[in-house]
Design a protein around this motif. Structure first.
Motif, PDB file in Angstrom:
ATOM      1  N   LEU A  34       0.827  -1.211   0.000  1.00  0.00           N
ATOM      2  CA  LEU A  34       0.000   0.000   0.000  1.00  0.00           C
ATOM      3  C   LEU A  34       0.858   1.257   0.000  1.00  0.00           C
ATOM      4  O   LEU A  34       0.541   2.233  -0.680  1.00  0.00           O
ATOM      5  N   LEU A  35       1.958   1.230   0.741  1.00  0.00           N
ATOM      6  CA  LEU A  35       2.873   2.372   0.768  1.00  0.00           C
ATOM      7  C   LEU A  35       3.467   2.602  -0.626  1.00  0.00           C
ATOM      8  O   LEU A  35       3.516   3.728  -1.112  1.00  0.00           O
ATOM      9  N   THR A  36       3.885   1.525  -1.252  1.00  0.00           N
ATOM     10  CA  THR A  36       4.463   1.635  -2.594  1.00  0.00           C
ATOM     11  C   THR A  36       3.426   2.138  -3.593  1.00  0.00           C
ATOM     12  O   THR A  36       3.716   3.003  -4.416  1.00  0.00           O
ATOM     13  N   ALA A  37       2.216   1.625  -3.524  1.00  0.00           N
ATOM     14  CA  ALA A  37       1.148   2.060  -4.430  1.00  0.00           C
ATOM     15  C   ALA A  37       0.796   3.529  -4.188  1.00  0.00           C
ATOM     16  O   ALA A  37       0.584   4.294  -5.142  1.00  0.00           O
ATOM     17  N   GLY A  38       0.740   3.920  -2.921  1.00  0.00           N
ATOM     18  CA  GLY A  38       0.452   5.318  -2.602  1.00  0.00           C
ATOM     19  C   GLY A  38       1.543   6.245  -3.102  1.00  0.00           C
ATOM     20  O   GLY A  38       1.269   7.316  -3.658  1.00  0.00           O
ATOM     21  N   ALA A  39       2.790   5.823  -2.926  1.00  0.00           N
ATOM     22  CA  ALA A  39       3.912   6.626  -3.412  1.00  0.00           C
ATOM     23  C   ALA A  39       3.866   6.743  -4.929  1.00  0.00           C
ATOM     24  O   ALA A  39       4.123   7.813  -5.490  1.00  0.00           O
ATOM     25  N   ALA A  40       3.534   5.649  -5.596  1.00  0.00           N
ATOM     26  CA  ALA A  40       3.440   5.674  -7.063  1.00  0.00           C
ATOM     27  C   ALA A  40       2.350   6.644  -7.517  1.00  0.00           C
ATOM     28  O   ALA A  40       2.551   7.423  -8.457  1.00  0.00           O
ATOM     29  N   ALA A  41       1.209   6.614  -6.855  1.00  0.00           N
ATOM     30  CA  ALA A  41       0.109   7.517  -7.222  1.00  0.00           C
ATOM     31  C   ALA A  41       0.491   8.980  -6.990  1.00  0.00           C
ATOM     32  O   ALA A  41       0.233   9.838  -7.844  1.00  0.00           O
ATOM     33  N   LEU A  42       1.119   9.245  -5.848  1.00  0.00           N
ATOM     34  CA  LEU A  42       1.548  10.621  -5.573  1.00  0.00           C
ATOM     35  C   LEU A  42       2.636  11.071  -6.544  1.00  0.00           C
ATOM     36  O   LEU A  42       2.630  12.219  -7.009  1.00  0.00           O
ATOM     37  N   GLY A  43       3.557  10.176  -6.849  1.00  0.00           N
ATOM     38  CA  GLY A  43       4.622  10.508  -7.795  1.00  0.00           C
ATOM     39  C   GLY A  43       4.079  10.799  -9.181  1.00  0.00           C
ATOM     40  O   GLY A  43       4.502  11.749  -9.841  1.00  0.00           O
ATOM     41  N   ALA A  44       3.130   9.985  -9.614  1.00  0.00           N
ATOM     42  CA  ALA A  44       2.537  10.179 -10.940  1.00  0.00           C
ATOM     43  C   ALA A  44       1.790  11.507 -11.002  1.00  0.00           C
ATOM     44  O   ALA A  44       1.979  12.303 -11.929  1.00  0.00           O
ATOM     45  N   THR A  45       0.958  11.762 -10.012  1.00  0.00           N
ATOM     46  CA  THR A  45       0.181  13.003  -9.984  1.00  0.00           C
ATOM     47  C   THR A  45       1.085  14.218  -9.836  1.00  0.00           C
ATOM     48  O   THR A  45       0.936  15.214 -10.556  1.00  0.00           O
ATOM     49  N   GLY A  46       2.028  14.122  -8.923  1.00  0.00           N
ATOM     50  CA  GLY A  46       2.934  15.248  -8.679  1.00  0.00           C
ATOM     51  C   GLY A  46       3.748  15.622  -9.898  1.00  0.00           C
ATOM     52  O   GLY A  46       3.966  16.799 -10.183  1.00  0.00           O
ATOM     53  N   THR A  47       4.190  14.619 -10.641  1.00  0.00           N
ATOM     54  CA  THR A  47       4.992  14.887 -11.832  1.00  0.00           C
ATOM     55  C   THR A  47       4.172  15.614 -12.887  1.00  0.00           C
ATOM     56  O   THR A  47       4.638  16.582 -13.493  1.00  0.00           O
ATOM     57  N   VAL A  48       2.947  15.169 -13.112  1.00  0.00           N
ATOM     58  CA  VAL A  48       2.097  15.810 -14.124  1.00  0.00           C
ATOM     59  C   VAL A  48       1.721  17.226 -13.697  1.00  0.00           C
ATOM     60  O   VAL A  48       1.711  18.145 -14.521  1.00  0.00           O
ATOM     61  N   VAL A  49       1.454  17.423 -12.417  1.00  0.00           N
ATOM     62  CA  VAL A  49       1.101  18.757 -11.921  1.00  0.00           C
ATOM     63  C   VAL A  49       2.313  19.686 -11.955  1.00  0.00           C
ATOM     64  O   VAL A  49       2.212  20.857 -12.307  1.00  0.00           O
ATOM     65  N   ALA A  50       3.481  19.169 -11.603  1.00  0.00           N
ATOM     66  CA  ALA A  50       4.681  20.003 -11.518  1.00  0.00           C
ATOM     67  C   ALA A  50       5.264  20.373 -12.877  1.00  0.00           C
ATOM     68  O   ALA A  50       5.911  21.419 -13.008  1.00  0.00           O
ATOM     69  N   ALA A  51       5.050  19.547 -13.883  1.00  0.00           N
ATOM     70  CA  ALA A  51       5.683  19.775 -15.191  1.00  0.00           C
ATOM     71  C   ALA A  51       5.413  21.171 -15.765  1.00  0.00           C
ATOM     72  O   ALA A  51       6.358  21.860 -16.149  1.00  0.00           O
ATOM     73  N   PRO A  52       4.167  21.633 -15.844  1.00  0.00           N
ATOM     74  CA  PRO A  52       3.946  22.986 -16.384  1.00  0.00           C
ATOM     75  C   PRO A  52       4.571  24.081 -15.519  1.00  0.00           C
ATOM     76  O   PRO A  52       5.040  25.097 -16.041  1.00  0.00           O
ATOM     77  N   ILE A  53       4.612  23.860 -14.225  1.00  0.00           N
ATOM     78  CA  ILE A  53       5.209  24.846 -13.323  1.00  0.00           C
ATOM     79  C   ILE A  53       6.711  24.932 -13.569  1.00  0.00           C
ATOM     80  O   ILE A  53       7.283  26.025 -13.680  1.00  0.00           O
ATOM     81  N   VAL A  54       7.343  23.775 -13.684  1.00  0.00           N
ATOM     82  CA  VAL A  54       8.784  23.742 -13.936  1.00  0.00           C
ATOM     83  C   VAL A  54       9.097  24.326 -15.308  1.00  0.00           C
ATOM     84  O   VAL A  54      10.046  25.110 -15.465  1.00  0.00           O
ATOM     85  N   LEU A  55       8.313  23.974 -16.320  1.00  0.00           N
ATOM     86  CA  LEU A  55       8.537  24.529 -17.664  1.00  0.00           C
ATOM     87  C   LEU A  55       8.477  26.052 -17.638  1.00  0.00           C
ATOM     88  O   LEU A  55       9.328  26.725 -18.210  1.00  0.00           O
ATOM     89  N   GLY A  56       7.477  26.597 -16.972  1.00  0.00           N
ATOM     90  CA  GLY A  56       7.353  28.051 -16.873  1.00  0.00           C
ATOM     91  C   GLY A  56       8.501  28.673 -16.109  1.00  0.00           C
ATOM     92  O   GLY A  56       9.009  29.737 -16.472  1.00  0.00           O
ATOM     93  N   ALA A  57       8.929  28.006 -15.052  1.00  0.00           N
ATOM     94  CA  ALA A  57      10.009  28.546 -14.221  1.00  0.00           C
ATOM     95  C   ALA A  57      11.336  28.632 -14.972  1.00  0.00           C
ATOM     96  O   ALA A  57      12.134  29.529 -14.714  1.00  0.00           O
ATOM     97  N   ILE A  58      11.561  27.725 -15.914  1.00  0.00           N
ATOM     98  CA  ILE A  58      12.817  27.771 -16.665  1.00  0.00           C
ATOM     99  C   ILE A  58      12.694  28.553 -17.967  1.00  0.00           C
ATOM    100  O   ILE A  58      13.676  28.706 -18.680  1.00  0.00           O
TER     101      ILE A  58
END
Length: 99
Positions: A7-31
């Motif tokens: 469950l910990l691994t699955a939760g981490a995977a879900a957070l990692g997947a969501t976080g990466t997609v959410v962060a990508a436009p922010i990081v692109l704009g920042a650079i």
């Protein structure tokens, strides 16, 4: 205990997947890859300039700079979002399994 680890691994995977997609436009704009194009004086502008010089005066279609400019201006497509989610999820799940 194995169920808890899974469950910990699955939760981490879900957070990692969501976080990466959410962060990508922010990081692109920042650079410097913005919805209006490459921001003057940004890291993206320096990279674009170096790429153009190396290619003889223009940025080649399909190059990393061109792809990131497109993503910054038009958002992430479904394919890119899926790739980012898969990568972010896999990295987060791997880290959770190690830690």
């Amino acid at each position: 205990m194995v169920l808890g680890t899974g469950l910990l691994t699955a939760g981490a995977a879900a957070l990692g997947a969501t976080g990466t997609v959410v962060a990508a436009p922010i990081v692109l704009g920042a650079i410097g890859f913005t919805s209006a194009g490459v921001a003057a004086g940004s890291w993206a502008a320096s990279w674009m300039s170096a790429t153009a010089v190396a290619a003889g005066g223009s940025v080649p279609a399909g190059s990393a700079v061109a792809v990131l400019t497109s993503a910054g201006m038009g958002g992430l497509g479904a394919t890119v979002s899926a790739a980012l989610a898969g990568t972010g999820g896999a990295i987060a799940a791997g880290l959770a399994a190690i830690l």
